[in-house]
Design a protein around this motif. Structure first.
Motif, mmCIF file in Angstrom:
data_model
loop_
_atom_site.group_PDB
_atom_site.id
_atom_site.type_symbol
_atom_site.label_atom_id
_atom_site.label_comp_id
_atom_site.label_asym_id
_atom_site.label_seq_id
_atom_site.Cartn_x
_atom_site.Cartn_y
_atom_site.Cartn_z
ATOM 1 N N LEU A 21 -1.925 3.847 -7.451
ATOM 2 C CA LEU A 21 -2.947 3.926 -6.406
ATOM 3 C C LEU A 21 -2.521 4.878 -5.301
ATOM 4 N N GLU A 22 -1.243 4.875 -4.973
ATOM 5 C CA GLU A 22 -0.749 5.784 -3.948
ATOM 6 C C GLU A 22 -0.918 7.231 -4.403
ATOM 7 N N THR A 23 -0.595 7.519 -5.656
ATOM 8 C CA THR A 23 -0.771 8.866 -6.206
ATOM 9 C C THR A 23 -2.249 9.266 -6.170
ATOM 10 N N ALA A 24 -3.121 8.336 -6.547
ATOM 11 C CA ALA A 24 -4.552 8.616 -6.528
ATOM 12 C C ALA A 24 -5.030 8.901 -5.110
ATOM 13 N N GLU A 25 -4.579 8.106 -4.159
ATOM 14 C CA GLU A 25 -4.992 8.294 -2.768
ATOM 15 C C GLU A 25 -4.560 9.656 -2.241
ATOM 16 N N LEU A 26 -3.338 10.055 -2.581
ATOM 17 C CA LEU A 26 -2.832 11.345 -2.109
ATOM 18 C C LEU A 26 -3.579 12.514 -2.733
ATOM 19 N N ARG A 76 -0.751 10.898 -15.604
ATOM 20 C CA ARG A 76 -1.515 11.794 -14.739
ATOM 21 C C ARG A 76 -2.748 11.071 -14.232
ATOM 22 N N VAL A 77 -3.045 11.251 -12.937
ATOM 23 C CA VAL A 77 -4.235 10.653 -12.348
ATOM 24 C C VAL A 77 -4.879 11.664 -11.416
ATOM 25 N N THR A 78 -6.201 11.758 -11.487
ATOM 26 C CA THR A 78 -6.969 12.567 -10.543
ATOM 27 C C THR A 78 -8.040 11.684 -9.934
ATOM 28 N N ALA A 79 -8.468 12.020 -8.734
ATOM 29 C CA ALA A 79 -9.397 11.159 -8.006
ATOM 30 C C ALA A 79 -10.452 11.994 -7.296
ATOM 31 N N ALA A 80 -11.628 11.438 -7.135
ATOM 32 C CA ALA A 80 -12.722 12.087 -6.407
ATOM 33 C C ALA A 80 -13.481 11.027 -5.631
ATOM 34 N N THR A 87 0.823 -1.213 0.000
ATOM 35 C CA THR A 87 0.000 0.000 0.000
ATOM 36 C C THR A 87 0.855 1.259 0.000
ATOM 37 N N THR A 88 2.163 1.107 -0.171
ATOM 38 C CA THR A 88 3.038 2.254 -0.416
ATOM 39 C C THR A 88 4.032 1.857 -1.502
ATOM 40 N N GLY A 89 4.416 2.833 -2.304
ATOM 41 C CA GLY A 89 5.416 2.568 -3.328
ATOM 42 C C GLY A 89 6.731 2.133 -2.715
ATOM 43 N N GLU A 90 7.066 2.681 -1.557
ATOM 44 C CA GLU A 90 8.324 2.331 -0.901
ATOM 45 C C GLU A 90 8.368 0.844 -0.548
ATOM 46 N N ASP A 91 7.274 0.334 0.040
ATOM 47 C CA ASP A 91 7.238 -1.086 0.402
ATOM 48 C C ASP A 91 7.257 -1.974 -0.833
ATOM 49 N N ALA A 92 6.523 -1.586 -1.866
ATOM 50 C CA ALA A 92 6.503 -2.378 -3.103
ATOM 51 C C ALA A 92 7.880 -2.408 -3.752
ATOM 52 N N ARG A 93 8.564 -1.267 -3.713
ATOM 53 C CA ARG A 93 9.908 -1.189 -4.310
ATOM 54 C C ARG A 93 10.880 -2.116 -3.585
ATOM 55 N N ARG A 94 10.726 -2.257 -2.281
ATOM 56 C CA ARG A 94 11.592 -3.162 -1.522
ATOM 57 C C ARG A 94 11.419 -4.613 -1.977
#
Length: 292
Positions: A283-288, A190-194, A95-102
């Motif tokens: 997904l992380e970008t969308a959530e932020l 680019r991603v936007t979320a609502a 659920t974070t890019g950092e953890d996935a990258r590891r």
């Protein structure tokens, strides 16, 4: 290939454990879970061994299948890779890019194969459709509605899942929708979320190819409104997503096949941990970007 299983929940019980025990190219070596009594019950049911020590299971296997919440999966996947185990992972990878990258880095260092079990990418009917559309040029736009009623139907075995209640549809069904759209329309810049009602989230994606797509994701849809629909429009006309041709067990068997093949050939699978990382970062970008 000797497979261990990490996890004892409903998904492990209904898909991972029977899939491993029935697959002709898999030896179901054992199971570990955060609740030892659940691991013992699952192992007894499928005629394998329950492990109290996760590292002991890793030492006894060639590959690990993981059916755990993503925040738990990611560090254990990196640990398994470091132990030399090939990885059959669940979505989302983390659920974070950092953890996935590891996880990606650990798999790269160890030289182990990885496959993330995006169900639609391993169901014969839907996987064939995705591959066919990916070979077509000129897609203009797409929409994907992935509407579940996990929290509104009252009878889902996943309704008690703490991570789904915390992270919602964006992280649970969002990976499914992205696993269908990204191979066809390409990377996203680019991603936007609502927000919508309940845990519903709407995403708008701009793809590097020039195409655009929109996603509606929910686990709180009214049961009569639940369902999956994907539509692509472009120079070739309009096409719609077919229903899945088989159940999760058949798809999981194909995921096992994919991992065995990737491990044997050294060729990465399109749904490897690196693809899982790309989905996680989106997904992380969308959530932020979601408003409070």
């Amino acid at each position: 290939m000797r497979f261990g299983l990490l996890g004892t929940g409903p998904w492990a019980e209904s898909t991972h454990a029977p899939g491993l025990s029935e697959h002709p190219d898999a030896e179901f070596t054992g199971v570990w879970g955060r609740r030892p009594e659940a691991a013992a019950a699952l192992a007894k049911r499928f005629g394998t061994r329950a492990y109290d020590d996760v590292d002991a299971l890793l030492a006894d296997t060639d590959a690990i299948a993981i059916a755990l919440p993503p925040a738990v999966q990611a560090p254990l996947a990196a640990r398994a890779a470091a132990a030399g185990c090939h990885l059959l992972l669940d979505k989302p990878l983390a659920t974070t890019g950092e953890d996935a990258r590891r996880v990606v880095e650990a798999a790269d260092r160890a030289g182990v194969a990885s496959v993330v079990f995006f169900t639609s990418r391993f169901d014969a009917e839907t996987a064939g459709w995705i591959d066919a559309q990916a070979s077509v040029d000129g897609w203009f736009t797409a929409r994907a509605d992935w509407l579940g009623s996990v929290f509104s139907s009252g009878d889902s075995p996943y309704a008690a899942s703490p991570w789904r209640r915390e992270k919602g549809a964006l992280w649970d069904v969002g990976p499914h929708a992205l696993s269908v759209l990204l191979p066809v329309l390409g990377d996203v810049d680019r991603v936007t979320a609502a927000r919508g009602p309940g845990d519903t989230v709407h995403l708008v994606l701009r793809h590097v190819s020039g195409a655009s797509s929109s996603l509606a994701l929910s686990l709180t849809a009214p049961p009569p409104a639940a369902g999956v629909a994907v539509e692509l429009r472009g120079a070739a006309g309009t096409v719609t997503f077919p229903p899945r041709g088989g159940g999760s067990l058949a798809a999981f068997a194909r995921a096992i096949d994919a991992l065995v093949t990737s491990a044997g050939t050294g060729r990465p699978h399109p749904c490897d941990a690196r693809f899982g990382l790309a989905v996680t970062e989106l997904l992380e970008t969308a959530e932020l970007s979601l408003p409070d």
